[in-house]
Write an enzyme that holds these catalytic residues in place. Structure first.
Site, PDB file in Angstrom:
ATOM      1  N   ARG A 148       0.870  -1.177   0.000  1.00  0.00           N
ATOM      2  CA  ARG A 148       0.000   0.000   0.000  1.00  0.00           C
ATOM      3  C   ARG A 148       0.906   1.225   0.000  1.00  0.00           C
ATOM      4  O   ARG A 148       1.687   1.440   0.946  1.00  0.00           O
ATOM      5  CB  ARG A 148      -0.908   0.007   1.234  1.00  0.00           C
ATOM      6  CG  ARG A 148      -1.811   1.235   1.331  1.00  0.00           C
ATOM      7  CD  ARG A 148      -2.647   1.189   2.609  1.00  0.00           C
ATOM      8  NE  ARG A 148      -3.392   2.422   2.827  1.00  0.00           N
ATOM      9  CZ  ARG A 148      -4.639   2.632   2.418  1.00  0.00           C
ATOM     10  NH1 ARG A 148      -5.274   1.677   1.761  1.00  0.00           N
ATOM     11  NH2 ARG A 148      -5.246   3.775   2.653  1.00  0.00           N
ATOM     12  N   HIS A 175      -7.194   1.046  -6.691  1.00  0.00           N
ATOM     13  CA  HIS A 175      -7.521   0.497  -5.369  1.00  0.00           C
ATOM     14  C   HIS A 175      -8.401  -0.745  -5.574  1.00  0.00           C
ATOM     15  O   HIS A 175      -9.585  -0.752  -5.223  1.00  0.00           O
ATOM     16  CB  HIS A 175      -8.253   1.558  -4.542  1.00  0.00           C
ATOM     17  CG  HIS A 175      -8.257   1.296  -3.071  1.00  0.00           C
ATOM     18  ND1 HIS A 175      -7.692   0.172  -2.509  1.00  0.00           N
ATOM     19  CD2 HIS A 175      -8.793   2.010  -2.035  1.00  0.00           C
ATOM     20  CE1 HIS A 175      -7.848   0.218  -1.198  1.00  0.00           C
ATOM     21  NE2 HIS A 175      -8.512   1.308  -0.886  1.00  0.00           N
ATOM     22  N   GLN A 178     -10.574  -2.549  -2.730  1.00  0.00           N
ATOM     23  CA  GLN A 178     -11.757  -1.773  -2.346  1.00  0.00           C
ATOM     24  C   GLN A 178     -12.930  -2.085  -3.268  1.00  0.00           C
ATOM     25  O   GLN A 178     -14.082  -2.152  -2.832  1.00  0.00           O
ATOM     26  CB  GLN A 178     -11.432  -0.281  -2.388  1.00  0.00           C
ATOM     27  CG  GLN A 178     -12.598   0.632  -2.042  1.00  0.00           C
ATOM     28  CD  GLN A 178     -13.010   0.545  -0.593  1.00  0.00           C
ATOM     29  OE1 GLN A 178     -12.184   0.671   0.302  1.00  0.00           O
ATOM     30  NE2 GLN A 178     -14.296   0.335  -0.344  1.00  0.00           N
ATOM     31  N   ASP A 271     -15.864  10.169  -2.231  1.00  0.00           N
ATOM     32  CA  ASP A 271     -14.602   9.985  -1.520  1.00  0.00           C
ATOM     33  C   ASP A 271     -14.168  11.360  -1.022  1.00  0.00           C
ATOM     34  O   ASP A 271     -14.690  12.392  -1.463  1.00  0.00           O
ATOM     35  CB  ASP A 271     -13.563   9.382  -2.478  1.00  0.00           C
ATOM     36  CG  ASP A 271     -12.314   8.871  -1.766  1.00  0.00           C
ATOM     37  OD1 ASP A 271     -12.276   8.901  -0.522  1.00  0.00           O
ATOM     38  OD2 ASP A 271     -11.372   8.450  -2.468  1.00  0.00           O
ATOM     39  N   CYS A 312     -15.657   4.865   0.610  1.00  0.00           N
ATOM     40  CA  CYS A 312     -14.543   3.977   0.953  1.00  0.00           C
ATOM     41  C   CYS A 312     -13.951   4.275   2.328  1.00  0.00           C
ATOM     42  O   CYS A 312     -13.222   3.439   2.874  1.00  0.00           O
ATOM     43  CB  CYS A 312     -13.472   4.037  -0.129  1.00  0.00           C
ATOM     44  SG  CYS A 312     -12.879   5.700  -0.489  1.00  0.00           S
ATOM     45  N   ARG A 357     -14.515  -5.372   3.211  1.00  0.00           N
ATOM     46  CA  ARG A 357     -13.089  -5.345   2.875  1.00  0.00           C
ATOM     47  C   ARG A 357     -12.411  -6.619   3.378  1.00  0.00           C
ATOM     48  O   ARG A 357     -11.575  -7.214   2.682  1.00  0.00           O
ATOM     49  CB  ARG A 357     -12.394  -4.126   3.508  1.00  0.00           C
ATOM     50  CG  ARG A 357     -12.788  -2.768   2.976  1.00  0.00           C
ATOM     51  CD  ARG A 357     -12.424  -2.541   1.530  1.00  0.00           C
ATOM     52  NE  ARG A 357     -11.026  -2.794   1.213  1.00  0.00           N
ATOM     53  CZ  ARG A 357     -10.003  -2.004   1.526  1.00  0.00           C
ATOM     54  NH1 ARG A 357     -10.208  -0.868   2.177  1.00  0.00           N
ATOM     55  NH2 ARG A 357      -8.771  -2.308   1.169  1.00  0.00           N
TER      56      ARG A 357
END
Length: 370
Positions: A148, A175, A178, A271, A312, A357
């Site tokens: 990450r 991502h 996600q 987001d 997210c 997740r």
């Protein structure tokens, strides 16, 4: 038929109501399925890295989603699924995280694996040791690597030189983990996702919006990016997704009109307005650009009555953070990308999404390491 390794296994019948069989020790427990499900057969992604969903077919993505749903049921029923005992993974974090780190750690331990965490202060990667050398070392010690951070090139280099599956926990471009959680949440709400309209409001060129466009194209959904013209996805990525859409029946739409974006939307997604790593000096400019795209009750009213809200996370929906309070003091905003009434309202599914997740990341690790 598709079977999971270990003490628990499941029996699947395509397009028919099925009976799930859990084998625990010598007992056989039978549970009827709640509804008809379509499972993807003959998919094998063992040994592959998970860098972007552009690398996977629609059937492979559906496989991850069905596997995720099954792991979620196993977890909920307290059925042991430590199918990867003896394996070890390492998590490389250049960017901080709550959900990604916890999902990988809990998911890996549920599967019986050992986990090592390394952040930028506890690794020599890129400082005293080259990325290639680091990848070769870690690949000889671990069965899988999660990264990450910032550059997509880093996760691609790790995959190139490590010799083990590498999983993209987030880069500036994509991502992908996600996305599986997002679509699993949509499936749980609506069933079949094909033809469903998902609109992303805000900075539509960020990693989440990029990945949403990809997964919607792959799964035959209607993706709408709704934001300022200067914050749209790159022409190259839009072209790639529209080529995919020709094969899947998906629709890719770009607009700066919130009425067009919200009309007939099944999912409203947003987001934060400033991505991790971007300078705080950009807040004023972003607020001016993105304030019209805030997800509030007026915007929600333009969508379908059955629409759901996704995010997210983290979110600046109130003043209960240092950043949120600072923004309020400087610009007078009680909330930014989403208002508190929407975030806490009946349409909100972001906490189900956050839980997913863990289940989806678990599926990715299992499928690529089994």
């Amino acid at each position: 038929m598709l079977f999971l390794k270990g003490r628990a296994s499941w029996l699947l019948t395509v397009r028919y109501k099925c009976t799930r069989v859990y084998r625990v020790e010598r007992a056989v427990l039978v549970y009827p399925c709640r509804r008809e499900r379509e499972y993807t057969m003959g998919v094998n992604v063992r040994g592959r890295s998970f860098l972007t969903l552009l690398d996977f077919t629609p059937d492979e993505i559906r496989y991850f989603l069905e596997l995720s749903a099954e792991f979620k049921r196993l977890k909920a029923n307290g059925v042991d699924h430590s199918y990867l005992k003896g394996k070890q993974i390492v998590l490389l974090f250049e960017k901080t995280s709550t959900r990604t780190r916890c999902a990988f750690e809990v998911g890996a331990r549920d599967l019986g694996m050992g986990v090592t965490f390394l952040d930028s202060g506890s690794s020599q990667m890129g400082k005293k040791e080259s990325l290639e050398d680091t990848a070769k070392v870690l690949g000889r010690m671990f069965d899988g690597i999660e990264y990450r951070g910032f550059k997509q090139e880093v996760v691609e280099e790790l995959a190139k030189y490590s010799g083990v599956p590498v999983w993209n926990g987030l880069t500036d471009l994509y991502h992908p983990t996600q996305m599986l959680a997002d679509i699993l949440t949509v499936k749980e709400e609506f069933g079949d996702v094909r033809g469903r309209k998902l609109t992303f409001f805000g900075d539509a060129r960020n990693n989440v919006a990029n990945s949403l466009m990809i997964v919607c194209a792959k799964l035959g959904m209607h993706f709408c990016a709704c934001g300022p013209k200067e914050l749209m996805p790159t022409d190259d990525l839009v072209a790639k997704c529209r080529e995919v859409a020709k094969e899947t029946g998906a629709e890719i739409e770009l607009t700066d009109d919130i009425k067009i974006g919200a009309k007939d939307a099944d999912v409203l997604y947003t987001d934060i307005w400033l991505s991790m790593g971007e300078p705080a000096e950009l807040w004023e400019k972003r607020i001016k650009l993105l304030r019209p795209y805030q997800v509030n009750k007026e915007l929600l009213a333009m969508a379908k009555p059955t629409a759901i809200f996704l995010h997210c996370l983290p979110s600046f929906h109130d003043r209960n953070t240092t950043v949120g309070e600072d923004i309020y003091e400087k610009y007078g905003l009680e909330a930014m990308e989403v208002t508190d009434d929407v975030f806490l309202g009946k349409h909100a599914r972001q906490f189900e999404e956050a839980e997913n997740r863990m289940h989806t990341i678990k599926a990715v690790m299992y499928a690529t390491l089994k």
